[in-house]
Design a protein around this motif. Structure first.
Motif, short mmCIF file in Angstrom:
data_model
loop_
_atom_site.label_atom_id
_atom_site.label_comp_id
_atom_site.label_asym_id
_atom_site.label_seq_id
_atom_site.Cartn_x
_atom_site.Cartn_y
_atom_site.Cartn_z
N THR A 33 28.32 -17.72 -58.89
CA THR A 33 28.78 -16.91 -60.03
C THR A 33 30.26 -17.17 -60.26
O THR A 33 31.07 -16.99 -59.35
CB THR A 33 28.56 -15.41 -59.70
OG1 THR A 33 27.18 -15.21 -59.42
CG2 THR A 33 28.95 -14.53 -60.86
N SER A 37 38.27 -13.87 -66.60
CA SER A 37 38.84 -12.77 -67.40
C SER A 37 40.32 -13.05 -67.59
O SER A 37 40.87 -13.95 -66.95
CB SER A 37 38.67 -11.41 -66.70
OG SER A 37 39.70 -11.20 -65.75
N ALA A 126 37.15 -21.37 -69.40
CA ALA A 126 35.86 -21.46 -70.11
C ALA A 126 35.49 -22.91 -70.41
O ALA A 126 34.32 -23.25 -70.62
CB ALA A 126 35.92 -20.66 -71.41
N LYS A 135 28.25 -17.92 -65.65
CA LYS A 135 29.62 -17.45 -65.88
C LYS A 135 29.53 -15.97 -66.25
O LYS A 135 28.66 -15.58 -67.05
CB LYS A 135 30.28 -18.21 -67.03
CG LYS A 135 30.71 -19.63 -66.71
CD LYS A 135 31.53 -20.18 -67.89
CE LYS A 135 32.05 -21.58 -67.62
NZ LYS A 135 31.02 -22.62 -67.68
N VAL A 136 30.43 -15.19 -65.69
CA VAL A 136 30.52 -13.76 -66.01
C VAL A 136 31.92 -13.51 -66.55
O VAL A 136 32.90 -13.81 -65.86
CB VAL A 136 30.28 -12.91 -64.75
CG1 VAL A 136 30.55 -11.44 -65.02
CG2 VAL A 136 28.86 -13.11 -64.21
N VAL A 137 32.01 -12.99 -67.78
CA VAL A 137 33.34 -12.67 -68.31
C VAL A 137 33.56 -11.16 -68.20
O VAL A 137 32.65 -10.38 -68.52
CB VAL A 137 33.53 -13.19 -69.76
CG1 VAL A 137 32.49 -12.65 -70.72
CG2 VAL A 137 34.94 -12.86 -70.27
N VAL A 154 34.77 -18.33 -74.31
CA VAL A 154 34.40 -17.72 -73.03
C VAL A 154 33.19 -16.79 -73.20
O VAL A 154 32.34 -16.67 -72.31
CB VAL A 154 35.62 -17.01 -72.38
CG1 VAL A 154 36.03 -15.78 -73.13
CG2 VAL A 154 35.33 -16.68 -70.93
N GLU A 157 30.08 -19.08 -73.62
CA GLU A 157 29.68 -19.78 -72.39
C GLU A 157 29.11 -18.84 -71.34
O GLU A 157 28.46 -19.29 -70.40
CB GLU A 157 30.90 -20.48 -71.78
CG GLU A 157 31.40 -21.66 -72.58
CD GLU A 157 30.53 -22.89 -72.39
OE1 GLU A 157 30.13 -23.15 -71.26
OE2 GLU A 157 30.23 -23.55 -73.40
N SER A 158 29.39 -17.55 -71.46
CA SER A 158 29.01 -16.61 -70.39
C SER A 158 27.61 -16.05 -70.61
O SER A 158 27.18 -15.84 -71.74
CB SER A 158 30.01 -15.46 -70.31
OG SER A 158 31.28 -15.97 -69.95
N GLU A 159 26.93 -15.79 -69.49
CA GLU A 159 25.62 -15.13 -69.56
C GLU A 159 25.80 -13.61 -69.55
O GLU A 159 24.96 -12.88 -70.07
CB GLU A 159 24.78 -15.58 -68.35
CG GLU A 159 23.35 -15.09 -68.37
CD GLU A 159 22.47 -15.78 -67.33
OE1 GLU A 159 22.63 -17.00 -67.10
OE2 GLU A 159 21.62 -15.09 -66.74
N LEU A 161 28.62 -10.19 -69.91
CA LEU A 161 29.91 -9.57 -70.21
C LEU A 161 29.97 -8.24 -69.46
O LEU A 161 29.06 -7.41 -69.60
CB LEU A 161 30.06 -9.31 -71.72
CG LEU A 161 31.16 -8.32 -72.13
CD1 LEU A 161 32.54 -8.82 -71.73
CD2 LEU A 161 31.10 -8.04 -73.63
N LEU A 190 24.16 -12.43 -74.79
CA LEU A 190 24.99 -11.82 -73.72
C LEU A 190 24.33 -10.58 -73.14
O LEU A 190 23.87 -9.71 -73.88
CB LEU A 190 26.33 -11.39 -74.31
CG LEU A 190 27.55 -12.28 -74.15
CD1 LEU A 190 28.75 -11.60 -74.78
CD2 LEU A 190 27.83 -12.62 -72.70
#
Ligand code: GTP
Ligand code: MG
Length: 218
Positions: A33, A37, A126, A135-137, A154, A157-159, A161, A190
């Motif tokens: 993971t 941020s 990102a 990716k976790v933002v 970002v 690209e993230s799965e 948030l 997201l």
């Protein structure tokens, strides 16, 4: 023109190493993971809380990325969790090669979850695949509801948030509903969680989701 070519080459080389990392992580049966941020949104705090609430299920190891200092690694080490600090000496992101080296130096016996804390920055990290599964933002509520539109990559690209610091909502004018819809306008897929690392609100739901996500990864 030449600048653009150089940048493309750097990213192509990075993608190649990221693919190698992906194979290495798979061979080690480890789910990765990558946490992104802006500075101070709560990456290290969320990692500390995630370790605590998933400790019965997972053996976690951590790679910390910072421009300077090993302060975040010290926080993870205090939990008796294997950790390697990458100090980038000014670079605003982690790349696949840095993560590959750090992983070699990690005491990862029996680990099945690797959490990578990227350098605090909503832009550069990102662009660099490190071979992660997700990716976790994290966005904290004090940063404003317009950020998904201003820093779209970002969020694309993230799965996941994570909207953090929701304990501060009574003191702010931000609309969570607007923030959520702005984020979903950029990336309709997201998965969004609302958390407070202070009150603990939302952490269990996030940890349960992560547990399931790891269970079903191939
Ligand atoms: N009110 C509130 N403060 C929080 C929360 N989570 C983290 N903080 C505080 O926010 C500050 C930054 O938290 P960190 O976890 O260090 O943030 P970070 O994203 O790792 O920061 P960098 O690594 O420097 O980019 C600290 O003072 C935390 O105590 C939260 O849910 N609510
Ligand atoms: Mg941190």
């Amino acid at each position: 023109m030449s600048l653009i070519t150089v940048e493309r080459k750097v990213l192509d080389m990075n993608d190649k190493i990221a693919q190698e990392n992906r194979l290495i992580f798979k061979e080690n049966n480890i789910f990765v993971t990558n946490i992104l941020s802006s500075p101070g949104a709560g990456k290290t705090s969320l990692i500390e809380k995630t370790i605590e609430c998933t400790k019965e299920k997972f053996s976690t190891v951590v790679i910390e990325g910072d421009i300077e200092t090993s302060l975040d690694a010290q926080r993870i080490d205090a939990l008796n969790i294997p950790v390697v600090q990458i100090v980038t000496n000014g670079a605003c992101h982690l790349d696949a090669d840095l993560v590959k080296d750090a992983f070699k130096n990690l005491n990862k016996k029996d680990a099945n979850l690797l959490i990578v804390e990227n350098v605090g920055n909503l832009v550069c990290p990102a662009e660099f695949d490190i071979g992660e599964n997700i990716k976790v933002v994290i966005l904290s509520v004090t940063e404003g509801e317009d950020k998904p539109h201003k820093y779209p990559l970002v969020f694309r690209e993230s799965e996941v948030l994570i909207i953090n610091k929701i304990d501060l909502l009574p003191y702010l004018k931000i609309s969570l509903e607007t923030l959520r819809s702005n984020a979903l306008a950029i990336n309709p897929k997201l998965k969004i969680f609302e958390t407070s690392c202070y009150s603990g609100e939302g952490l269990e739901v996030w940890c349960k989701w992560l547990e399931n996500r790891i269970k079903f990864f191939d």
